[in-house]
Design an enzyme around this catalytic site. Structure first.
Site, PDB file in Angstrom:
ATOM      1  N   HIS A  16      13.052   1.642  22.765  1.00 45.29           N
ATOM      2  CA  HIS A  16      12.866   1.940  24.187  1.00 45.29           C
ATOM      3  C   HIS A  16      14.005   2.844  24.625  1.00 45.29           C
ATOM      4  O   HIS A  16      15.137   2.695  24.166  1.00 45.29           O
ATOM      5  CB  HIS A  16      12.867   0.649  25.008  1.00 45.29           C
ATOM      6  CG  HIS A  16      11.678  -0.217  24.744  1.00 45.29           C
ATOM      7  ND1 HIS A  16      10.433   0.055  25.265  1.00 45.29           N
ATOM      8  CD2 HIS A  16      11.533  -1.329  23.992  1.00 45.29           C
ATOM      9  CE1 HIS A  16       9.584  -0.865  24.854  1.00 45.29           C
ATOM     10  NE2 HIS A  16      10.222  -1.714  24.070  1.00 45.29           N
ATOM     11  N   CYS A  19      10.380   6.871  28.303  1.00 44.03           N
ATOM     12  CA  CYS A  19       9.433   6.062  27.515  1.00 44.03           C
ATOM     13  C   CYS A  19       7.995   6.485  27.807  1.00 44.03           C
ATOM     14  O   CYS A  19       7.182   6.636  26.891  1.00 44.03           O
ATOM     15  CB  CYS A  19       9.596   4.574  27.822  1.00 44.03           C
ATOM     16  SG  CYS A  19      10.889   3.753  26.872  1.00 44.03           S
TER      17      CYS A  19
END
Length: 110
Positions: A22, A34
């Site tokens: 992430h 993301c």
């Protein structure tokens, strides 16, 4: 950090790619890095399937995507698959140019 690995064959053909992690740019649900990487990579898998009829072997889990490039035996069709995937790489590089602290791209020759 998001780590993208592009695996190429000796002739430069993209054989598979994977995305993990992430970005940590913002809170989940607000993280544009993301979201951008996800849209580009999942979109590429979907585009290959819809525009060529070939289905990549893909696995998706939370924060992880792995896809193997399909090869249908037709060089023209494979060229279309490769063009779509190279477009994905360019888009990912564009994101990494702007948000390099959050995205790392590695290319590996297999």
């Amino acid at each position: 950090m998001i780590k993208v690995t592009i695996e190429r064959g000796e002739a430069g053909r993209i054989r598979r790619f994977s995305v993990s992690g992430h970005a940590g740019y913002d809170d989940p649900g607000k993280d544009i890095v993301c979201a951008g990487v996800s849209a580009v990579t999942v979109g590429a898998v979907n585009a290959v399937e819809k525009l060529t009829g070939l289905v990549p072997k893909a696995k998706v889990q939370n924060g992880w995507l792995s896809a193997e490039t399909p090869y249908g035996g037709d060089p023209e069709l494979d060229g279309r698959v490769q063009l779509l995937l190279e477009g994905m790489v360019v888009s990912l590089e564009t994101i990494a140019d702007e948000y390099g602290t959050y995205v790392q791209i590695q290319e590996v020759i297999m």
